[in-house]
Design a protein around this motif. Sequence first.
Motif, mmCIF file in Angstrom:
data_model
loop_
_atom_site.group_PDB
_atom_site.id
_atom_site.type_symbol
_atom_site.label_atom_id
_atom_site.label_comp_id
_atom_site.label_asym_id
_atom_site.label_seq_id
_atom_site.Cartn_x
_atom_site.Cartn_y
_atom_site.Cartn_z
ATOM 1 N N LYS A 98 98.694 51.114 57.112
ATOM 2 C CA LYS A 98 97.815 51.577 58.196
ATOM 3 C C LYS A 98 98.602 52.159 59.347
ATOM 4 C CE LYS A 98 94.348 49.823 55.940
ATOM 5 N NZ LYS A 98 93.491 50.639 55.140
ATOM 6 N N ARG A 99 97.933 53.023 60.092
ATOM 7 C CA ARG A 99 98.506 53.636 61.282
ATOM 8 C C ARG A 99 97.776 53.129 62.525
ATOM 9 N NH1 ARG A 99 97.257 59.512 60.937
ATOM 10 N NH2 ARG A 99 98.229 59.446 62.974
ATOM 11 N N LEU A 100 98.359 53.396 63.663
ATOM 12 C CA LEU A 100 97.743 53.214 64.979
ATOM 13 C C LEU A 100 97.586 51.767 65.429
ATOM 14 C CD1 LEU A 100 94.926 55.915 64.678
ATOM 15 C CD2 LEU A 100 97.269 56.213 65.499
ATOM 16 N N SER A 101 98.050 50.807 64.638
ATOM 17 C CA SER A 101 97.974 49.405 65.038
ATOM 18 C C SER A 101 99.064 48.628 64.325
ATOM 19 C CB SER A 101 96.600 48.815 64.706
ATOM 20 O OG SER A 101 96.395 48.817 63.309
ATOM 21 N N ARG A 102 99.271 47.403 64.770
ATOM 22 C CA ARG A 102 100.202 46.514 64.079
ATOM 23 C C ARG A 102 99.552 45.143 63.970
ATOM 24 N NH1 ARG A 102 101.875 47.496 68.754
ATOM 25 N NH2 ARG A 102 101.982 45.924 70.366
ATOM 26 N N ALA A 103 99.865 44.483 62.868
ATOM 27 C CA ALA A 103 99.301 43.166 62.597
ATOM 28 C C ALA A 103 100.427 42.145 62.517
ATOM 29 C CB ALA A 103 98.526 43.206 61.286
ATOM 30 N N TYR A 104 100.102 40.920 62.872
ATOM 31 C CA TYR A 104 101.062 39.828 62.734
ATOM 32 C C TYR A 104 100.309 38.515 62.729
ATOM 33 C CZ TYR A 104 100.661 39.377 67.861
ATOM 34 O OH TYR A 104 100.192 39.228 69.149
ATOM 35 N N ILE A 105 101.023 37.451 62.432
ATOM 36 C CA ILE A 105 100.462 36.107 62.497
ATOM 37 C C ILE A 105 101.026 35.463 63.754
ATOM 38 C CG2 ILE A 105 100.326 33.860 61.365
ATOM 39 C CD1 ILE A 105 100.539 35.395 58.683
ATOM 40 N N ASP A 106 100.130 35.012 64.637
ATOM 41 C CA ASP A 106 100.586 34.477 65.926
ATOM 42 C C ASP A 106 101.154 33.071 65.788
ATOM 43 O OD1 ASP A 106 98.391 32.727 65.861
ATOM 44 O OD2 ASP A 106 97.283 33.783 67.436
ATOM 45 N N GLU A 108 99.974 30.313 66.438
ATOM 46 C CA GLU A 108 99.021 29.311 65.958
ATOM 47 C C GLU A 108 98.636 29.546 64.498
ATOM 48 O OE1 GLU A 108 95.836 29.521 68.779
ATOM 49 O OE2 GLU A 108 97.098 28.805 70.418
ATOM 50 N N GLY A 109 99.248 30.551 63.877
ATOM 51 C CA GLY A 109 98.977 30.843 62.470
ATOM 52 C C GLY A 109 97.782 31.744 62.240
ATOM 53 N N ASP A 110 97.254 32.355 63.303
ATOM 54 C CA ASP A 110 96.077 33.219 63.185
ATOM 55 C C ASP A 110 96.488 34.682 63.061
ATOM 56 O OD1 ASP A 110 94.298 31.048 63.508
ATOM 57 O OD2 ASP A 110 94.503 31.174 65.692
ATOM 58 N N PRO A 111 95.772 35.456 62.236
ATOM 59 C CA PRO A 111 96.069 36.888 62.131
ATOM 60 C C PRO A 111 95.604 37.648 63.380
ATOM 61 C CG PRO A 111 94.267 36.284 60.661
ATOM 62 C CD PRO A 111 94.738 35.026 61.315
ATOM 63 N N VAL A 112 96.443 38.559 63.840
ATOM 64 C CA VAL A 112 96.215 39.301 65.078
ATOM 65 C C VAL A 112 96.428 40.790 64.801
ATOM 66 C CG1 VAL A 112 97.207 39.736 67.370
ATOM 67 C CG2 VAL A 112 96.888 37.399 66.569
ATOM 68 N N LEU A 113 95.683 41.616 65.536
ATOM 69 C CA LEU A 113 95.864 43.057 65.487
ATOM 70 C C LEU A 113 96.068 43.561 66.913
ATOM 71 C CD1 LEU A 113 95.749 45.496 63.477
ATOM 72 C CD2 LEU A 113 93.394 45.818 64.246
ATOM 73 N N GLU A 114 97.048 44.438 67.104
ATOM 74 C CA GLU A 114 97.299 45.030 68.411
ATOM 75 C C GLU A 114 97.505 46.529 68.268
ATOM 76 O OE1 GLU A 114 99.538 41.442 70.850
ATOM 77 O OE2 GLU A 114 100.752 43.056 70.036
ATOM 78 N N ALA A 115 97.273 47.228 69.368
ATOM 79 C CA ALA A 115 97.539 48.663 69.441
ATOM 80 C C ALA A 115 97.970 48.988 70.858
ATOM 81 C CB ALA A 115 96.303 49.466 69.065
ATOM 82 N N ASP A 116 98.820 50.005 70.990
ATOM 83 C CA ASP A 116 99.330 50.415 72.296
ATOM 84 C C ASP A 116 98.957 51.856 72.594
ATOM 85 O OD1 ASP A 116 100.937 48.032 72.946
ATOM 86 O OD2 ASP A 116 102.124 48.653 71.215
ATOM 87 N N LEU A 117 98.675 52.110 73.856
ATOM 88 C CA LEU A 117 98.497 53.467 74.355
ATOM 89 C C LEU A 117 99.597 53.678 75.387
ATOM 90 C CD1 LEU A 117 96.852 56.086 74.417
ATOM 91 C CD2 LEU A 117 95.419 55.051 76.193
ATOM 92 N N LEU A 118 100.575 54.506 75.029
ATOM 93 C CA LEU A 118 101.711 54.740 75.914
ATOM 94 C C LEU A 118 101.354 55.755 76.987
ATOM 95 C CD1 LEU A 118 104.542 54.928 73.242
ATOM 96 C CD2 LEU A 118 103.756 52.946 74.542
ATOM 97 N N GLY A 137 85.939 50.199 67.059
ATOM 98 C CA GLY A 137 84.988 50.688 66.067
ATOM 99 C C GLY A 137 85.548 50.891 64.672
ATOM 100 N N ILE A 138 86.874 51.038 64.559
ATOM 101 C CA ILE A 138 87.467 51.323 63.253
ATOM 102 C C ILE A 138 88.541 50.301 62.880
ATOM 103 C CG2 ILE A 138 88.787 53.010 61.901
ATOM 104 C CD1 ILE A 138 87.415 55.206 63.623
ATOM 105 N N SER A 139 89.579 50.190 63.696
ATOM 106 C CA SER A 139 90.729 49.355 63.333
ATOM 107 C C SER A 139 90.373 47.876 63.193
ATOM 108 C CB SER A 139 91.847 49.514 64.365
ATOM 109 O OG SER A 139 92.306 50.843 64.403
ATOM 110 N N ALA A 140 89.767 47.284 64.210
ATOM 111 C CA ALA A 140 89.466 45.848 64.168
ATOM 112 C C ALA A 140 88.501 45.498 63.035
ATOM 113 C CB ALA A 140 88.942 45.368 65.521
#
Length: 159
Positions: A98-106, A108-118, A137-140
Amino acid sequence: APDQQAVDRAFHTLREAISSSSAADTASVRLSLKEIMKLLRAEGYTDVVERANSTVLFLSGDTKYVLKAYDDGDLQLYYGLAGIQVNYAHVNQWNQEKRLSRAYIDSEGDPVLEADLLSNGGISRENIKEFVKVFVGISAPAYEEFIGESASQQSRSVH
């Protein structure tokens, strides 16, 4: 009936008004947290609340999102799923595909999605609106579906 000169002046005035309102939406801006909150509300997001550390919590439907404003003008969106077990390999698959976001496990062990606008090249109000719109509307929703598929596969393999 108006003469041609009056019609020409009216069209000229209308063109100027349209171009100046478009310019206001696309001009590079540095919005305060209060202005970002106002923009989110105007876009239909609800329960827009300022939190500590230059963050704003807001809802789209029943889903919570966090927007963080950095001192340099950059913006970051955050979406987390609590209580779902997922493995790192599956989260890494998201990042590979995928593009435009990054995922990781925080932590607490929960999946997270983030995106940046520079903000380096400038940010307009329209950029901010589209950034939030695409993330919410799309990524999350796609991430939630992606993680749900992984969780159901894991539960099937356990039984």
